[in-house]
Write a protein that holds these residues in place. Sequence first.
Motif, PDB file in Angstrom:
ATOM      1  N   ALA A 259       0.741  -1.254   0.071  1.00 33.49           N
ATOM      2  CA  ALA A 259       0.022   0.076   0.043  1.00 33.49           C
ATOM      3  C   ALA A 259       1.056   1.096   0.047  1.00 33.49           C
ATOM      4  CB  ALA A 259      -0.862  -0.006   1.126  1.00 33.49           C
ATOM      5  N   GLY A 260       0.555   1.935  -0.709  1.00 34.29           N
ATOM      6  CA  GLY A 260       1.295   3.422  -0.928  1.00 34.29           C
ATOM      7  C   GLY A 260       2.499   3.400  -1.804  1.00 34.29           C
ATOM      8  N   GLU A 273      -6.447 -10.299  -9.633  1.00 33.81           N
ATOM      9  CA  GLU A 273      -7.601 -10.237  -8.775  1.00 33.81           C
ATOM     10  C   GLU A 273      -7.002 -10.582  -7.359  1.00 33.81           C
ATOM     11  OE1 GLU A 273      -9.712 -13.713  -9.541  1.00 33.81           O
ATOM     12  OE2 GLU A 273      -9.779 -13.534 -11.945  1.00 33.81           O
ATOM     13  N   TRP A 274      -5.833 -10.974  -7.077  1.00 33.24           N
ATOM     14  CA  TRP A 274      -5.524 -10.909  -5.519  1.00 33.24           C
ATOM     15  C   TRP A 274      -5.137  -9.296  -5.111  1.00 33.24           C
ATOM     16  CZ3 TRP A 274       0.002 -10.393  -3.422  1.00 33.24           C
ATOM     17  CH2 TRP A 274      -0.256 -10.772  -2.320  1.00 33.24           C
ATOM     18  N   ARG A 278      -7.220  -7.076  -2.356  1.00 35.99           N
ATOM     19  CA  ARG A 278      -6.457  -6.486  -1.160  1.00 35.99           C
ATOM     20  C   ARG A 278      -6.552  -4.825  -0.975  1.00 35.99           C
ATOM     21  NH1 ARG A 278      -3.517  -9.981   1.845  1.00 35.99           N
ATOM     22  NH2 ARG A 278      -2.471  -8.092   2.781  1.00 35.99           N
ATOM     23  N   GLY A 279      -7.292  -4.508  -2.225  1.00 31.96           N
ATOM     24  CA  GLY A 279      -7.118  -2.813  -2.462  1.00 31.96           C
ATOM     25  C   GLY A 279      -5.792  -2.295  -2.729  1.00 31.96           C
ATOM     26  N   VAL A 280      -5.073  -2.989  -3.599  1.00 28.19           N
ATOM     27  CA  VAL A 280      -3.613  -2.507  -4.079  1.00 28.19           C
ATOM     28  C   VAL A 280      -3.892  -2.079  -5.616  1.00 28.19           C
ATOM     29  CG1 VAL A 280      -1.490  -3.089  -4.348  1.00 28.19           C
ATOM     30  CG2 VAL A 280      -2.418  -3.916  -2.226  1.00 28.19           C
ATOM     31  N   GLY A 281      -3.501  -0.823  -5.806  1.00 33.80           N
ATOM     32  CA  GLY A 281      -3.532  -0.532  -7.188  1.00 33.80           C
ATOM     33  C   GLY A 281      -2.159  -0.956  -7.822  1.00 33.80           C
ATOM     34  N   PHE A 282      -2.210  -0.892  -9.200  1.00 31.92           N
ATOM     35  CA  PHE A 282      -1.232  -1.455 -10.040  1.00 31.92           C
ATOM     36  C   PHE A 282      -0.796  -1.007 -11.213  1.00 31.92           C
ATOM     37  CE2 PHE A 282      -4.458  -4.320 -11.000  1.00 31.92           C
ATOM     38  CZ  PHE A 282      -4.254  -4.555 -12.404  1.00 31.92           C
ATOM     39  N   ARG A 283       0.141  -0.779 -11.774  1.00 31.49           N
ATOM     40  CA  ARG A 283       0.406  -0.537 -13.169  1.00 31.49           C
ATOM     41  C   ARG A 283       0.417  -1.930 -14.127  1.00 31.49           C
ATOM     42  NH1 ARG A 283       4.995   3.835 -12.324  1.00 31.49           N
ATOM     43  NH2 ARG A 283       4.259   5.015 -10.730  1.00 31.49           N
TER      44      ARG A 283
END
Length: 373
Positions: A259-260, A273-274, A278-283
């Motif tokens: 996170a962050g 999906e994982w 977990r609410g983690v953004g990604f590129r």
Amino acid sequence: MTNTPTFCRRLALLLITLTAIAMPAMAQDGRLAAARTEAAPTGELTIATREAPPFAMKGSDGAWGGLAINLWRQIAQDTGIRYHFEQTDLDGMVQGVADGRYDASVGALTVTPGREQVVDFTHPYYTTGFGIVTGETPSSWLLLVRNFFTWSFLSAVLLLAGVLLVVGFLFWLAERRHNRDEFGGKPLDGIGSGFWFSAVTMTTVGYGDKAPRTLAGRIIALVWMFAAIIIISTFTGLIASSLTEGRLSGKITGPDDLAGVAVGTVPGSAAEEWLNDRGVGFRPFNGIDEGLKAVRSGNISAFVYDRPLLVSKLKQGDTANDLRLVPATFGRQDYAFALPQHSAIREKLNRALLARIESRAWASNVRQVLGRE
């Protein structure tokens, strides 16, 4: 008038006769249905796959190999299935089976709820999890030197310098006329002397080269002595915090540290999906090579993907330089073969698959290729 017992006997005899006639036909229908379920396709199956070492790899001669590919070959031999491989992408391995372009998909394909809605899966042949790749952590002394130039540390130093300047200015105002030898001269020189006296007083060094002579100066000095105890304690905490902040930040040890920070993965993968769960953004990146390159260049802090695929990639010397795979496996992934829904060959594949993966040969092969990950 018809005798009731006689009528009942005739009715029972009729029902028995009809049942005897119907049972063979029903049994025959059941045998035909079972035969249709067990019947394998008569033609050659088209099997979708994609390169995902060490489970699916394409050699220079165009031949496919790898853990999943070799396992499929053994199962096909056990069940008498004829097939040929066709290369596609990750989306094609799922949607291609769902829309009938392919008869099955073989490779590093994770069972997920979303995929289960459009295709069926065999029993899992390998269970693993997700891995996190980050940049190599610099040595402790290098981090210490680098953190001296962080904004947190510099802001603390500037704040303290401002406080010392204000106190030094007060000393100069109180002493400039009655203590010209120590705080006199030009205003800049006098304020500089006051700054020096406030600094040595705060640090309890006490060189004795300067001292207030007036009552106002001594009162200011007394107040400053007690205030300096609090200030120096606070400043010490700020310095310690600034020095450890850079050491801890960016050091990713697990999912909670994602996170962050900038995270990357392959879109459409189970890792996506994982991360979403977990609410983690990604590129998004097109593949492992592109993601690891972004970590190495500093564009992202971590790349998340299937751990065994990352292990295989990092075993290559030119790829592993200045990259670190976080210890431990996170989440759960079950690799399986994808089949069309209600596939007629699913049961026979499952039986052959279970027999193969429970053998010592399969366990030895996995251990030889993947080690302990």
